[in-house]
Enzyme design. Structure first.
Site, PDB file in Angstrom:
ATOM      1  N   LYS A 153       0.853  -1.188   0.000  1.00 25.76           N
ATOM      2  CA  LYS A 153       0.000   0.000   0.000  1.00 25.76           C
ATOM      3  C   LYS A 153       0.889   1.238   0.000  1.00 25.76           C
ATOM      4  O   LYS A 153       1.717   1.428   0.887  1.00 25.76           O
ATOM      5  CB  LYS A 153      -0.897  -0.001   1.240  1.00 25.76           C
ATOM      6  CG  LYS A 153      -1.728   1.268   1.362  1.00 25.76           C
ATOM      7  CD  LYS A 153      -2.805   1.149   2.403  1.00 25.76           C
ATOM      8  CE  LYS A 153      -3.569   2.445   2.548  1.00 25.76           C
ATOM      9  NZ  LYS A 153      -4.657   2.349   3.522  1.00 25.76           N
TER      10      LYS A 153
ATOM     11  N   ARG B  75     -10.870   9.990   2.220  1.00 28.62           N
ATOM     12  CA  ARG B  75     -10.743  10.653   3.528  1.00 28.62           C
ATOM     13  C   ARG B  75     -11.880  11.645   3.748  1.00 28.62           C
ATOM     14  O   ARG B  75     -12.272  11.912   4.875  1.00 28.62           O
ATOM     15  CB  ARG B  75      -9.357  11.286   3.662  1.00 28.62           C
ATOM     16  CG  ARG B  75      -8.269  10.198   3.677  1.00 28.62           C
ATOM     17  CD  ARG B  75      -6.861  10.743   3.611  1.00 28.62           C
ATOM     18  NE  ARG B  75      -5.885   9.663   3.467  1.00 28.62           N
ATOM     19  CZ  ARG B  75      -4.602   9.850   3.200  1.00 28.62           C
ATOM     20  NH1 ARG B  75      -4.140  11.078   3.046  1.00 28.62           N
ATOM     21  NH2 ARG B  75      -3.787   8.818   3.089  1.00 28.62           N
TER      22      ARG B  75
ATOM     23  N   LYS C 104       1.329  10.093   5.768  1.00 32.95           N
ATOM     24  CA  LYS C 104       1.398   8.682   6.151  1.00 32.95           C
ATOM     25  C   LYS C 104       2.673   8.009   5.631  1.00 32.95           C
ATOM     26  O   LYS C 104       2.749   6.785   5.529  1.00 32.95           O
ATOM     27  CB  LYS C 104       0.138   7.959   5.663  1.00 32.95           C
ATOM     28  CG  LYS C 104      -1.156   8.498   6.293  1.00 32.95           C
ATOM     29  CD  LYS C 104      -2.359   7.590   6.024  1.00 32.95           C
ATOM     30  CE  LYS C 104      -3.601   8.084   6.765  1.00 32.95           C
ATOM     31  NZ  LYS C 104      -4.752   7.145   6.618  1.00 32.95           N
TER      32      LYS C 104
ATOM     33  N   GLU D 141       7.580  -6.555   1.031  1.00 29.18           N
ATOM     34  CA  GLU D 141       6.403  -6.403   1.913  1.00 29.18           C
ATOM     35  C   GLU D 141       5.420  -7.555   1.713  1.00 29.18           C
ATOM     36  O   GLU D 141       4.895  -8.120   2.672  1.00 29.18           O
ATOM     37  CB  GLU D 141       5.678  -5.081   1.599  1.00 29.18           C
ATOM     38  CG  GLU D 141       6.330  -3.836   2.166  1.00 29.18           C
ATOM     39  CD  GLU D 141       6.080  -3.659   3.659  1.00 29.18           C
ATOM     40  OE1 GLU D 141       5.416  -4.508   4.268  1.00 29.18           O
ATOM     41  OE2 GLU D 141       6.576  -2.657   4.221  1.00 29.18           O
TER      42      GLU D 141
ATOM     43  N   LYS E 133      -2.233  -1.440  -3.804  1.00 26.91           N
ATOM     44  CA  LYS E 133      -3.119  -0.284  -3.744  1.00 26.91           C
ATOM     45  C   LYS E 133      -2.313   1.000  -3.845  1.00 26.91           C
ATOM     46  O   LYS E 133      -1.296   1.095  -3.156  1.00 26.91           O
ATOM     47  CB  LYS E 133      -3.836  -0.335  -2.387  1.00 26.91           C
ATOM     48  CG  LYS E 133      -4.769   0.793  -2.112  1.00 26.91           C
ATOM     49  CD  LYS E 133      -5.350   0.612  -0.744  1.00 26.91           C
ATOM     50  CE  LYS E 133      -6.250   1.782  -0.447  1.00 26.91           C
ATOM     51  NZ  LYS E 133      -6.682   1.774   0.925  1.00 26.91           N
TER      52      LYS E 133
ATOM     53  N   SER F  57     -10.391   5.612  -4.374  1.00 27.03           N
ATOM     54  CA  SER F  57     -11.335   6.728  -4.516  1.00 27.03           C
ATOM     55  C   SER F  57     -10.879   7.775  -5.535  1.00 27.03           C
ATOM     56  O   SER F  57     -11.682   8.283  -6.314  1.00 27.03           O
ATOM     57  CB  SER F  57     -11.550   7.378  -3.152  1.00 27.03           C
ATOM     58  OG  SER F  57     -10.326   7.811  -2.593  1.00 27.03           O
TER      59      SER F  57
ATOM     60  N   TYR G 130     -15.165   0.991  -6.773  1.00 27.05           N
ATOM     61  CA  TYR G 130     -16.430   1.705  -6.608  1.00 27.05           C
ATOM     62  C   TYR G 130     -17.286   1.603  -7.877  1.00 27.05           C
ATOM     63  O   TYR G 130     -18.415   2.056  -7.893  1.00 27.05           O
ATOM     64  CB  TYR G 130     -16.151   3.173  -6.254  1.00 27.05           C
ATOM     65  CG  TYR G 130     -15.286   3.298  -5.011  1.00 27.05           C
ATOM     66  CD1 TYR G 130     -15.842   3.107  -3.748  1.00 27.05           C
ATOM     67  CD2 TYR G 130     -13.916   3.540  -5.099  1.00 27.05           C
ATOM     68  CE1 TYR G 130     -15.054   3.174  -2.611  1.00 27.05           C
ATOM     69  CE2 TYR G 130     -13.116   3.609  -3.972  1.00 27.05           C
ATOM     70  CZ  TYR G 130     -13.693   3.425  -2.725  1.00 27.05           C
ATOM     71  OH  TYR G 130     -12.924   3.480  -1.609  1.00 27.05           O
TER      72      TYR G 130
HETATM   73  C1  PBG Z   1      -7.507   3.315   5.814  1.00 24.15           C
HETATM   74  C2  PBG Z   1      -7.767   3.203   4.349  1.00 24.15           C
HETATM   75  C3  PBG Z   1      -7.605   4.175   3.362  1.00 24.15           C
HETATM   76  C4  PBG Z   1      -8.130   3.633   2.191  1.00 24.15           C
HETATM   77  C5  PBG Z   1      -8.540   2.335   2.489  1.00 24.15           C
HETATM   78  N1  PBG Z   1      -8.296   2.082   3.827  1.00 24.15           N
HETATM   79  C6  PBG Z   1      -7.117   5.574   3.451  1.00 24.15           C
HETATM   80  C7  PBG Z   1      -5.726   5.823   3.817  1.00 24.15           C
HETATM   81  O1  PBG Z   1      -4.901   4.930   3.975  1.00 24.15           O
HETATM   82  O2  PBG Z   1      -5.432   6.999   4.030  1.00 24.15           O
HETATM   83  C8  PBG Z   1      -8.223   4.333   0.865  1.00 24.15           C
HETATM   84  C9  PBG Z   1      -9.293   3.837  -0.049  1.00 24.15           C
HETATM   85  C10 PBG Z   1      -9.611   4.747  -1.186  1.00 24.15           C
HETATM   86  O3  PBG Z   1      -8.995   5.816  -1.378  1.00 24.15           O
HETATM   87  O4  PBG Z   1     -10.533   4.397  -1.935  1.00 24.15           O
HETATM   88  N2  PBG Z   1      -6.323   2.885   6.293  1.00 24.15           N
END
Ligand code: PBG
Length: 324
Positions: free
Chosen positions: A196, A206, A218, A234, A249, A275, A314
């Site tokens: 990720k 968010r 992050k 990982e 992701k 998203s 989505y």
């Molecule tokens: C939470 C999480 C996130 C997403 C999935 N789980 C946000 C992030 O890590 O800041 C993002 C999903 C998306 O953008 O569709 N840890």
């Protein structure tokens, strides 16, 4: 011209093209992310995700029934936590009567065969909006992993089929597996967000959960998008620790990573069309600059072609309708 090989022979009609298509999308490829809120009969459109909603549990159940009737086999749950329940320990995350736990139970009762996956990370519950516990401005690893184990066990107890840790702390997959074994949840799977990346493409999500980090970013836990080999490290570690399914992701900007991982692992690979990827397509379509339907099918097919066995998206409902 006299040619020995004419590649266009295999492209000359829709029937021939269908016969030789190497990648075919189907409803069981998709995992549908659902945003759940407290309350009743509520449905709120997410400002930066037009056409996508956060719903109260009663309306979520209706949606899950519809998804099942369309041939979709899996949902991935996210909940929006009330501000007054957020703190730095994230303890609402393992509240037996919390919204996530109630939602899992209710969905498994309403549609028992639907595969229910739950997001495991502290950000929706954290007063700092970070995926872990904060001490002196740092996101501390080992204390966070303890919290994630409690959270995972409580999801398993509620009936989740898979827990999906999305936090990128070190050692969490092994600790969660041990926790599940010790409490007798030997049928609960782990879908690990193993590669990720720290990505700008999570922006709209968010908004959906009001979970943007209150300070900093992050980057001390999510991966640097400059890196490729690290994604394999990982992912291999997560598999050794007990991940049943691994995930990359975001998806579209990371097709090389999906393929690299697909080539070296022996577990199912998933990818998350996040998203921001959804928002980009919607915005361009709204402007009349891209054909939305064609973009949906092309991006999803590309993600599957790259090596994803499963895709969290989505666009799942749209895709199933378009595949018709
Ligand atoms: C939470 C999480 C996130 C997403 C999935 N789980 C946000 C992030 O890590 O800041 C993002 C999903 C998306 O953008 O569709 N840890």
């Amino acid at each position: 011209m006299q040619l020995q090989r004419r590649n266009r022979i295999l492209r000359q009609s829709p029937a021939i093209r269908a016969m030789v298509a190497e990648t075919i999308l189907q409803p069981s490829d998709f995992i549908v992310p659902l945003f759940i809120d407290e309350g009743e009969n509520l449905q709120t459109e997410i400002a930066s995700m037009p056409g996508y909603y956060r719903r109260s549990l009663d309306l979520t159940l209706k949606e899950v029934k519809e998804l099942w009737s369309m041939g979709i086999k899996s949902v991935l749950l996210f909940i929006k936590c009330r501000d007054e329940w957020k703190d730095n320990t994230g303890k609402e995350a393992w509240n037996k009567k919390g919204l996530m736990q109630r939602s899992v139970k209710a969905i498994k009762e309403a549609v028992p065969e639907m595969v229910v996956m739950t997001d495991v990370a502290l950000d929706p519950y954290s007063s700092y909006g970070h995926d872990g516990i904060v001490q002196n401005g740092e996101i501390v690893n080992d204390e966070t992993v303890e919290a994630l184990v409690k959270m995972s066990i409580s999801h398993a107890e509620a009936g989740a089929d898979f827990v999906a840790p999305s936090d990128m702390m070190d050692g969490r997959i092994g600790a969660i597996r041990t926790g599940l074994e010790e409490t007798g949840f030997t049928r609960t799977g782990i879908m690990s967000y193993s590669a990720k990346y720290a990505s700008c493409f999570y922006g709209p999500f968010r908004d959906a959960l009001d979970s943007a980090p209150g300070f900093g970013d992050k980057k001390t836990y999510q991966m640097d998008f400059a890196n490729r080999t690290e994604a394999i490290k990982e992912t291999m570690m997560d598999i050794e620790e007990g991940a049943d399914i691994v995930m990359i992701k975001p998806a579209l900007a990371y097709l090389d990573i999906i393929r690299d991982i697909k080539n070296v692992v022996e577990v199912p690979v998933s990818a998350y069309q996040v998203s921001g990827e959804y928002a980009m397509v919607k915005a361009a379509a709204k402007m009349g600059w891209l054909n939305e339907e064609k973009t949906i099918i092309e991006t999803l097919t590309s993600i599957k072609r790259a090596g994803a066995d499963l895709i969290a998206t989505y666009f799942a409902k749209d895709a199933v309708r378009l595949l018709g």
